[in-house]
Design a protein around this motif. Structure first.
Motif, PDB file in Angstrom:
ATOM      1  N   GLU A   5       0.849  -1.192   0.000  1.00  0.00           N
ATOM      2  CA  GLU A   5       0.000   0.000   0.000  1.00  0.00           C
ATOM      3  C   GLU A   5       0.883   1.239   0.000  1.00  0.00           C
ATOM      4  OE1 GLU A   5      -2.694  -0.071   3.318  1.00  0.00           O
ATOM      5  OE2 GLU A   5      -3.261  -2.149   2.967  1.00  0.00           O
ATOM      6  N   LEU A   6       0.351   2.295  -0.612  1.00  0.00           N
ATOM      7  CA  LEU A   6       1.070   3.562  -0.694  1.00  0.00           C
ATOM      8  C   LEU A   6       0.048   4.685  -0.540  1.00  0.00           C
ATOM      9  CD1 LEU A   6       4.007   4.538  -1.403  1.00  0.00           C
ATOM     10  CD2 LEU A   6       3.202   4.790  -3.751  1.00  0.00           C
ATOM     11  N   TYR A   7       0.332   5.651   0.348  1.00  0.00           N
ATOM     12  CA  TYR A   7      -0.632   6.710   0.639  1.00  0.00           C
ATOM     13  C   TYR A   7       0.047   8.080   0.635  1.00  0.00           C
ATOM     14  CZ  TYR A   7      -3.724   3.036   2.484  1.00  0.00           C
ATOM     15  OH  TYR A   7      -4.506   1.916   2.632  1.00  0.00           O
ATOM     16  N   ILE A   8      -0.739   9.078   0.237  1.00  0.00           N
ATOM     17  CA  ILE A   8      -0.351  10.468   0.474  1.00  0.00           C
ATOM     18  C   ILE A   8      -1.483  11.138   1.239  1.00  0.00           C
ATOM     19  CG2 ILE A   8       1.112  10.602  -1.580  1.00  0.00           C
ATOM     20  CD1 ILE A   8      -1.185  12.312  -2.837  1.00  0.00           C
ATOM     21  N   TYR A   9      -1.144  12.187   1.970  1.00  0.00           N
ATOM     22  CA  TYR A   9      -2.106  12.918   2.791  1.00  0.00           C
ATOM     23  C   TYR A   9      -1.976  14.399   2.458  1.00  0.00           C
ATOM     24  CZ  TYR A   9      -1.831   8.468   5.232  1.00  0.00           C
ATOM     25  OH  TYR A   9      -1.839   7.126   5.528  1.00  0.00           O
ATOM     26  N   PRO A  10      -2.667  14.872   1.428  1.00  0.00           N
ATOM     27  CA  PRO A  10      -2.478  16.262   0.999  1.00  0.00           C
ATOM     28  C   PRO A  10      -2.724  17.284   2.105  1.00  0.00           C
ATOM     29  CG  PRO A  10      -3.666  15.032  -0.669  1.00  0.00           C
ATOM     30  CD  PRO A  10      -3.583  14.138   0.536  1.00  0.00           C
ATOM     31  N   VAL A  11      -3.789  17.073   2.890  1.00  0.00           N
ATOM     32  CA  VAL A  11      -4.109  17.992   3.980  1.00  0.00           C
ATOM     33  C   VAL A  11      -3.811  17.290   5.298  1.00  0.00           C
ATOM     34  CG1 VAL A  11      -5.852  19.482   5.030  1.00  0.00           C
ATOM     35  CG2 VAL A  11      -5.950  18.983   2.561  1.00  0.00           C
ATOM     36  N   LYS A  12      -2.948  17.889   6.080  1.00  0.00           N
ATOM     37  CA  LYS A  12      -2.551  17.282   7.351  1.00  0.00           C
ATOM     38  C   LYS A  12      -3.779  16.910   8.178  1.00  0.00           C
ATOM     39  CE  LYS A  12       0.243  18.231  11.481  1.00  0.00           C
ATOM     40  NZ  LYS A  12       1.121  17.060  11.328  1.00  0.00           N
ATOM     41  N   SER A  13      -3.838  15.667   8.632  1.00  0.00           N
ATOM     42  CA  SER A  13      -4.867  15.130   9.522  1.00  0.00           C
ATOM     43  C   SER A  13      -6.202  14.854   8.836  1.00  0.00           C
ATOM     44  CB  SER A  13      -5.098  16.021  10.743  1.00  0.00           C
ATOM     45  OG  SER A  13      -4.895  15.300  11.937  1.00  0.00           O
ATOM     46  N   CYS A  14      -6.276  15.057   7.511  1.00  0.00           N
ATOM     47  CA  CYS A  14      -7.476  14.661   6.786  1.00  0.00           C
ATOM     48  C   CYS A  14      -7.235  13.307   6.121  1.00  0.00           C
ATOM     49  CB  CYS A  14      -7.854  15.723   5.760  1.00  0.00           C
ATOM     50  SG  CYS A  14      -8.377  17.285   6.523  1.00  0.00           S
ATOM     51  N   ARG A  15      -8.237  12.782   5.449  1.00  0.00           N
ATOM     52  CA  ARG A  15      -8.173  11.454   4.851  1.00  0.00           C
ATOM     53  C   ARG A  15      -7.059  11.371   3.813  1.00  0.00           C
ATOM     54  NH1 ARG A  15     -13.716   8.548   3.414  1.00  0.00           N
ATOM     55  NH2 ARG A  15     -13.622   8.404   5.714  1.00  0.00           N
ATOM     56  N   GLY A  16      -6.428  10.217   3.718  1.00  0.00           N
ATOM     57  CA  GLY A  16      -5.372  10.015   2.746  1.00  0.00           C
ATOM     58  C   GLY A  16      -5.898   9.534   1.411  1.00  0.00           C
ATOM     59  N   ILE A  17      -5.016   9.520   0.417  1.00  0.00           N
ATOM     60  CA  ILE A  17      -5.316   9.007  -0.912  1.00  0.00           C
ATOM     61  C   ILE A  17      -4.420   7.802  -1.157  1.00  0.00           C
ATOM     62  CG2 ILE A  17      -5.373   9.503  -3.376  1.00  0.00           C
ATOM     63  CD1 ILE A  17      -5.547  12.471  -2.689  1.00  0.00           C
ATOM     64  N   LYS A  18      -5.020   6.660  -1.483  1.00  0.00           N
ATOM     65  CA  LYS A  18      -4.243   5.474  -1.820  1.00  0.00           C
ATOM     66  C   LYS A  18      -3.848   5.545  -3.290  1.00  0.00           C
ATOM     67  CE  LYS A  18      -4.302   0.429  -1.342  1.00  0.00           C
ATOM     68  NZ  LYS A  18      -5.117  -0.751  -0.946  1.00  0.00           N
ATOM     69  N   VAL A  19      -2.566   5.383  -3.577  1.00  0.00           N
ATOM     70  CA  VAL A  19      -2.061   5.523  -4.944  1.00  0.00           C
ATOM     71  C   VAL A  19      -1.193   4.313  -5.284  1.00  0.00           C
ATOM     72  CG1 VAL A  19      -2.125   8.043  -4.886  1.00  0.00           C
ATOM     73  CG2 VAL A  19      -0.057   6.850  -4.138  1.00  0.00           C
ATOM     74  N   ASN A  20      -0.937   4.133  -6.570  1.00  0.00           N
ATOM     75  CA  ASN A  20      -0.060   3.052  -7.026  1.00  0.00           C
ATOM     76  C   ASN A  20       1.369   3.518  -7.230  1.00  0.00           C
ATOM     77  OD1 ASN A  20      -2.065   1.054  -7.076  1.00  0.00           O
ATOM     78  ND2 ASN A  20      -2.762   1.720  -9.100  1.00  0.00           N
ATOM     79  N   SER A  51     -11.643  14.726  15.677  1.00  0.00           N
ATOM     80  CA  SER A  51     -11.550  13.456  14.955  1.00  0.00           C
ATOM     81  C   SER A  51     -12.321  13.475  13.634  1.00  0.00           C
ATOM     82  CB  SER A  51     -12.033  12.304  15.837  1.00  0.00           C
ATOM     83  OG  SER A  51     -13.381  12.487  16.233  1.00  0.00           O
ATOM     84  N   LYS A  52     -13.306  14.353  13.485  1.00  0.00           N
ATOM     85  CA  LYS A  52     -14.092  14.397  12.260  1.00  0.00           C
ATOM     86  C   LYS A  52     -13.277  14.860  11.055  1.00  0.00           C
ATOM     87  CE  LYS A  52     -17.284  17.579  11.926  1.00  0.00           C
ATOM     88  NZ  LYS A  52     -18.453  18.462  12.227  1.00  0.00           N
ATOM     89  N   LEU A  53     -12.080  15.348  11.273  1.00  0.00           N
ATOM     90  CA  LEU A  53     -11.203  15.685  10.154  1.00  0.00           C
ATOM     91  C   LEU A  53     -10.899  14.446   9.311  1.00  0.00           C
ATOM     92  CD1 LEU A  53      -8.608  18.110  11.808  1.00  0.00           C
ATOM     93  CD2 LEU A  53     -10.563  18.695  10.367  1.00  0.00           C
ATOM     94  N   ALA A  54     -10.990  13.271   9.927  1.00  0.00           N
ATOM     95  CA  ALA A  54     -10.702  12.028   9.208  1.00  0.00           C
ATOM     96  C   ALA A  54     -11.651  11.800   8.042  1.00  0.00           C
ATOM     97  CB  ALA A  54     -10.785  10.836  10.169  1.00  0.00           C
ATOM     98  N   LEU A  55     -12.782  12.515   8.010  1.00  0.00           N
ATOM     99  CA  LEU A  55     -13.790  12.290   6.975  1.00  0.00           C
ATOM    100  C   LEU A  55     -13.657  13.241   5.795  1.00  0.00           C
ATOM    101  CD1 LEU A  55     -16.935  11.646   9.204  1.00  0.00           C
ATOM    102  CD2 LEU A  55     -15.257  10.012   8.332  1.00  0.00           C
ATOM    103  N   ILE A  56     -12.806  14.244   5.884  1.00  0.00           N
ATOM    104  CA  ILE A  56     -12.609  15.163   4.758  1.00  0.00           C
ATOM    105  C   ILE A  56     -11.788  14.451   3.685  1.00  0.00           C
ATOM    106  CG2 ILE A  56     -11.579  17.317   3.990  1.00  0.00           C
ATOM    107  CD1 ILE A  56     -12.165  18.505   6.707  1.00  0.00           C
ATOM    108  N   SER A  57     -12.388  14.285   2.525  1.00  0.00           N
ATOM    109  CA  SER A  57     -11.759  13.504   1.457  1.00  0.00           C
ATOM    110  C   SER A  57     -11.106  14.416   0.421  1.00  0.00           C
ATOM    111  CB  SER A  57     -12.801  12.610   0.769  1.00  0.00           C
ATOM    112  OG  SER A  57     -13.360  11.704   1.684  1.00  0.00           O
ATOM    113  N   PRO A  58      -9.803  14.252   0.189  1.00  0.00           N
ATOM    114  CA  PRO A  58      -9.130  15.044  -0.844  1.00  0.00           C
ATOM    115  C   PRO A  58      -9.024  14.270  -2.165  1.00  0.00           C
ATOM    116  CG  PRO A  58      -7.503  14.017   0.558  1.00  0.00           C
ATOM    117  CD  PRO A  58      -8.851  13.518   1.025  1.00  0.00           C
ATOM    118  N   ILE A  59      -9.055  15.008  -3.248  1.00  0.00           N
ATOM    119  CA  ILE A  59      -8.772  14.469  -4.580  1.00  0.00           C
ATOM    120  C   ILE A  59      -7.773  15.400  -5.250  1.00  0.00           C
ATOM    121  CG2 ILE A  59      -9.708  13.937  -6.872  1.00  0.00           C
ATOM    122  CD1 ILE A  59     -12.392  13.373  -5.540  1.00  0.00           C
ATOM    123  N   ILE A  60      -6.742  14.844  -5.844  1.00  0.00           N
ATOM    124  CA  ILE A  60      -5.775  15.635  -6.602  1.00  0.00           C
ATOM    125  C   ILE A  60      -5.990  15.377  -8.086  1.00  0.00           C
ATOM    126  CG2 ILE A  60      -3.334  15.826  -7.222  1.00  0.00           C
ATOM    127  CD1 ILE A  60      -2.636  15.616  -4.311  1.00  0.00           C
TER     128      ILE A  60
END
Length: 279
Positions: A5-20, A51-60
């Motif tokens: 697995e590989l992840y980035i987290y564009p916004v600190k403490s928000c949801r990550g993006i799983k990438v290849n 803790s609700k920051l975990a639900l903010i979803s980023p897309i790049i």
């Protein structure tokens, strides 16, 4: 041993993006924790308190014809309202300010009034979204290999201290055998997850990691990762669910002499490369 697995987290403490696969720049994975949320005192906001920051979803969304073009899209999970921010903001349109992260004061840029309203509406109090000032460096100072080995002074953006975190599936499995409710790698917000270790916590013994077929992909293992209450946040619900897995980790993973009352899980990395990918 392989990367699973590989992840980035564009916004600190928000949801990550799983990438290849993903690029690396001078701060770590490109765009990883390049944005951050701060309160009205310009202090960083994290899942430790919200803790609700975990639900903010980023897309790049990057532009294929422009390496720095594109947008970051954030989605409010309560009403699906989107906030669209440029990946390469025009700093002349944003005010510069001092922000505090982990007791350290660094410079950042305010993302503007629209972002202030968007995040304040979601959190229920005044907050701002800021992005990293690239004019000023935030160097890593602690636990570094020699300068002869590193060849450069590592930097980071808005991470707590180091640009990469690695964990193993074997260590996660060992923890889950001790829990009544298993957790996933996302509870620990790693950048890199590997599988194929001979035993759990084999990563405790690692000093250097080579990823790929050449020594160009070289990471230095610099410190254990001390875990906090963020590990108890369910990444799917954004709710803190008791004290596990933190309490369980504290029962057998107090392994750092410099933090003998803290639980450790995963290893923090510096790097010696500028392009990284796996398939």
């Amino acid at each position: 041993m392989n990367i699973s697995e590989l992840y980035i987290y564009p916004v600190k403490s928000c949801r990550g993006i799983k990438v290849n696969s993903w690029k690396i720049n001078q701060y770590g994975f490109k765009y990883d924790r390049f944005w951050m949320l701060v309160d009205d005192q310009n202090k960083s906001l994290t899942q430790r308190e919200h803790s609700k920051l975990a639900l903010i979803s980023p897309i790049i969304q990057e532009n294929d014809d422009d390496d720095n073009g594109g947008v970051l899209i954030l989605t409010n999970p309560e009403n699906d309202q989107e906030l669209i921010l440029p990946l390469l903001p025009n700093k002349e349109n944003h005010s510069k300010l001092s922000v505090t992260i982990c007791g350290e004061i660094i410079m950042a840029y305010d993302c503007g009034k629209e972002s202030l309203k968007w995040i304040s509406d979601y959190l229920g109090f005044e907050a701002k979204i800021v992005y990293k000032s690239i004019e000023e460096s935030r160097f890593i100072e602690k636990n570094l290999p020699s300068k002869d080995e590193l060849l450069k002074q590592p930097e980071t953006a808005f991470s707590d201290g180091y640009p990469f975190l690695i964990i193993s599936e074997e260590s996660l499995s060992d923890l889950n055998k001790r829990l009544s409710l298993p957790v996933t790698s996302r509870n620990f917000r790693p950048n890199i997850v590997v599988k194929g270790c001979k035993e759990p916590f084999e990563e405790d013994t690692w000093k250097k990691i080579v990823i790929g077929e050449t020594n160009d992909n070289l990471f230095f293992v610099v410190a254990r990762c001390i875990r906090c209450v963020m590990t108890t946040v369910n990444p799917e619900t954004g709710v803190k669910e008791g004290l596990d897995p933190l309490k369980t980790l504290q029962s057998y993973r107090r392994v750092d002499p410099g933090a003998k009352y803290k639980a450790c899980f995963g290893k923090l990395l510096d790097y010696l490369l500028y392009l990284f990918s796996y398939k």
